[in-house]
Scaffold this motif. Structure first.
Motif, PDB file in Angstrom:
ATOM      1  N   MET A 270      39.099  41.145  33.230  1.00 47.90           N
ATOM      2  CA  MET A 270      39.062  40.117  34.261  1.00 47.90           C
ATOM      3  C   MET A 270      37.875  40.341  35.196  1.00 47.90           C
ATOM      4  O   MET A 270      37.573  41.460  35.578  1.00 47.90           O
ATOM      5  N   ASN A 271      37.232  39.232  35.543  1.00 43.24           N
ATOM      6  CA  ASN A 271      36.063  39.321  36.414  1.00 43.24           C
ATOM      7  C   ASN A 271      36.488  39.247  37.887  1.00 43.24           C
ATOM      8  O   ASN A 271      37.068  38.259  38.315  1.00 43.24           O
ATOM      9  N   ILE A 272      36.223  40.297  38.632  1.00 42.48           N
ATOM     10  CA  ILE A 272      36.524  40.283  40.075  1.00 42.48           C
ATOM     11  C   ILE A 272      35.229  39.911  40.799  1.00 42.48           C
ATOM     12  O   ILE A 272      34.220  40.617  40.687  1.00 42.48           O
ATOM     13  N   ASN A 273      35.275  38.801  41.506  1.00 45.10           N
ATOM     14  CA  ASN A 273      34.030  38.295  42.111  1.00 45.10           C
ATOM     15  C   ASN A 273      34.063  38.300  43.641  1.00 45.10           C
ATOM     16  O   ASN A 273      33.311  37.594  44.283  1.00 45.10           O
ATOM     17  N   HIS A 274      34.983  39.072  44.227  1.00 44.43           N
ATOM     18  CA  HIS A 274      35.075  39.077  45.692  1.00 44.43           C
ATOM     19  C   HIS A 274      35.398  40.470  46.232  1.00 44.43           C
ATOM     20  O   HIS A 274      35.945  41.300  45.500  1.00 44.43           O
ATOM     21  N   ASP A 275      35.061  40.665  47.488  1.00 43.64           N
ATOM     22  CA  ASP A 275      35.437  41.885  48.228  1.00 43.64           C
ATOM     23  C   ASP A 275      35.636  41.448  49.675  1.00 43.64           C
ATOM     24  O   ASP A 275      34.668  41.149  50.367  1.00 43.64           O
ATOM     25  N   PHE A 276      36.888  41.378  50.093  1.00 46.11           N
ATOM     26  CA  PHE A 276      37.161  40.872  51.444  1.00 46.11           C
ATOM     27  C   PHE A 276      37.377  41.967  52.481  1.00 46.11           C
ATOM     28  O   PHE A 276      37.856  41.682  53.583  1.00 46.11           O
ATOM     29  N   HIS A 277      37.032  43.194  52.158  1.00 44.67           N
ATOM     30  CA  HIS A 277      37.278  44.266  53.140  1.00 44.67           C
ATOM     31  C   HIS A 277      36.017  45.113  53.315  1.00 44.67           C
ATOM     32  O   HIS A 277      35.891  46.193  52.756  1.00 44.67           O
ATOM     33  N   ILE A 278      35.103  44.568  54.111  1.00 40.59           N
ATOM     34  CA  ILE A 278      33.841  45.258  54.372  1.00 40.59           C
ATOM     35  C   ILE A 278      33.684  45.480  55.875  1.00 40.59           C
ATOM     36  O   ILE A 278      33.893  44.566  56.676  1.00 40.59           O
TER      37      ILE A 278
END
Ligand SMILES: [Zn+2]
Ligand SMILES: [Zn+2]
Length: 266
Positions: A1-9
């Motif tokens: 599965m392609n993970i295209n986000h990071d919401f914890h920066i």
């Protein structure tokens, strides 16, 4: 599965982050990794709420400070950048330390129940039953609180900051599947996502993840219909390097499908 986000920066607006870190630092590494949505989530305590303690953590990390990056965030066109925060649980008010008026100003909001090193009485730290009780109360207070409908995800659920893996395993083992399911059912019903907090500072092996206390909780959350949001919790760009491959390994271990990912992370 392609993970295209990071919401914890985190950026230097978080007092604990590398003082040189800027939101801009993450854009090129994200693009190179095929990540096209990031969320800036600095530590936050709303100035409208009485500080838990009179130190910078609770008095300086306010909305005025976090909004210093807003102009840049709104101007970034290469990838989508969301303006958010990592709010705090206020054990005095039994709610998130944030008013509804303030919550409206963020694009996304993460709230952990597990910043117990900051918000829990020190004497509970090594007292597993009391520590567990505090985490359970904080969790339900957060999801039922007055800003509940604005909360995007519970950040690193039950993953106590500063606890060793052994201590965390011991604590999590005292929570029954039914206890977890009750609160994860409610999390799913309320449309709050479960954050898969996957560090990117080093490569995480499948064996390591399979034997961690985190996987049991995440599997139960999935069973309850919770949606997931991924976050690196990077406090500097170097902590983002292995995020993508670690996140995809976690997604595979949990057998996640596209519809298991929160709308915001898609
Ligand atoms: Zn955190
Ligand atoms: Zn964080």
């Amino acid at each position: 599965m392609n993970i295209n986000h990071d919401f914890h920066i985190h950026t230097s607006l978080s007092l604990c982050a590398d003082p040189a870190t800027q939101a801009q630092d993450f854009i090129v590494p994200a693009m190179e990794a095929g990540i096209d949505r990031i969320g800036i989530s600095n530590h936050f305590w709303d100035g409208e709420v009485e500080p838990l303690r009179d130190d910078g953590y609770f008095t300086m990390q306010n909305f005025e400070r976090l909004s210093r990056e807003l102009e840049y965030i709104r101007s970034e066109k290469r990838i989508s950048v969301s303006f958010g925060c990592e709010g705090e649980y206020d054990p005095v008010g039994h709610d998130v330390a944030m008013t509804e008026a303030t919550a409206e100003k963020f694009d996304h909001i993460l709230v952990p129940n597990s910043h117990t090193h900051l918000v829990m009485p020190d004497e509970y730290w090594d007292d597993i039953p009391r520590h567990k009780e505090f985490l359970m109360t904080a969790y339900t207070d957060i999801i039922r609180g007055k800003v509940s409908k604005y909360i995007t995800a519970i950040a690193h659920p039950f993953e106590v900051v500063g606890y060793s893996r052994e201590k965390l395993s011991a604590l999590v083992a005292t929570v029954s599947d039914d206890e977890f399911k009750r609160i994860f059912d409610e999390t799913a019903e309320r449309g709050i996502a479960y954050e898969l907090n996957v560090g990117g500072g080093r490569k995480l092996t499948r064996e390591e993840y399979e034997s961690s206390p985190s996987i049991r909780m995440a599997r139960l959350a999935k069973e309850c219909g919770c949606r997931f949001l991924f976050g690196s919790d990077a406090h500097a760009a170097r902590e983002f390097v292995y995020f993508k491959e670690n996140a995809e390994m976690v997604a595979e271990a949990l057998e996640l499908k596209d519809n298991d990912i929160a709308e915001i992370g898609r």
